[in-house]
Design an enzyme around this catalytic site. Sequence first.
Site, PDB file in Angstrom:
ATOM      1  N   ALA A 148      36.978  41.743 115.935  1.00 33.02           N
ATOM      2  CA  ALA A 148      37.628  42.721 116.815  1.00 33.02           C
ATOM      3  C   ALA A 148      37.343  42.433 118.289  1.00 33.02           C
ATOM      4  O   ALA A 148      38.253  42.434 119.124  1.00 33.02           O
ATOM      5  CB  ALA A 148      37.169  44.129 116.455  1.00 33.02           C
ATOM      6  N   GLY A 149      36.075  42.180 118.618  1.00 33.98           N
ATOM      7  CA  GLY A 149      35.732  41.914 120.013  1.00 33.98           C
ATOM      8  C   GLY A 149      36.349  40.631 120.532  1.00 33.98           C
ATOM      9  O   GLY A 149      36.799  40.559 121.684  1.00 33.98           O
TER      10      GLY A 149
END
Length: 318
Positions: free
Chosen positions: A254-255
């Site tokens: 996600a990051g």
Amino acid sequence: MNPVAGRVAVFGSLNMDLVVRLARFPSPGETVAGQGFATVPGGKGANQAAACARLGVATALVGRVGDDPHGEALLSALRGSGVDVSGVARTPGVPTGTAHIQVTAGGENTIVVVPGANHALDDTDLERLERALEGAAVLMLQLELPLPQVLAAARRAAARGVPVLLDPAPAQPLPDELWALCTLVTPNEHEAEVLTGLSVATAAEVRAAADAMRARGAREVIVKRGARGADWTDGETWLHVPAHRVEAVDTVAAGDAFGGGVAAALASGLTRAQALAWGAATAAVAVTRPGAQTSLPTRAEMLRMLEAGAGASPGGHN
């Protein structure tokens, strides 16, 4: 939206992710049954490069893999995403980096990274980076490579006037010089707390932590807050982008997806608000699918999510 026309250079890690799916994390000393296993191309540098390339931005990655099957598989996957891997060296006698990942049914994860070839860098890697920086609109850095090499890369970019985007993960103390070389630092909440010693549970605390990071030398800060969105500041203006409402399957990349979306937008000459929106939309698609690079969206998929969700707004509210 303006057409994608920028170029991104990435100096970072390449890892083969060894992913185990399980109902819950084991307690210390406990054995639990896994529900599945997969090998998935990963590494923060490789993930971010793939994210940018899939969004239609010309992207070059500089790093190292071992002279082994994992290394070849990683290079093949990156080529398939459109990444220029001519700057990635093969290192005989050293294994390719691996990340050992546990993912629960709820999408939470734990990660243990064995760096391997990622920690075999030398001056030849920086020479390859110089070539990748020619004409680059932004350099993406992370902290899965040795800190001295990350600092050296930031110096090279700054000397050329190339903006430096640092994802400070895994979180660790940073020298003042690196802070000062960063155009944009993009920690998540945990990393912001480690870097500043401050809580970031509320909007006011996020502002205080961002101010602390800017006081160290970073010109701009984005704090990634998961389901609570993300906040950006340059010390004068604050922008908040809410998270898209999606059902998370796997939050591993996600990051990296968020950072790739931001970098792709900035390299394309878009505004900070648009960059936040690209980051949020790219991450939202990624968490709905398993794996690291396998979860990253195409430009068309990101734009569909962008059109369906909310954009950046003034403020920084929860």
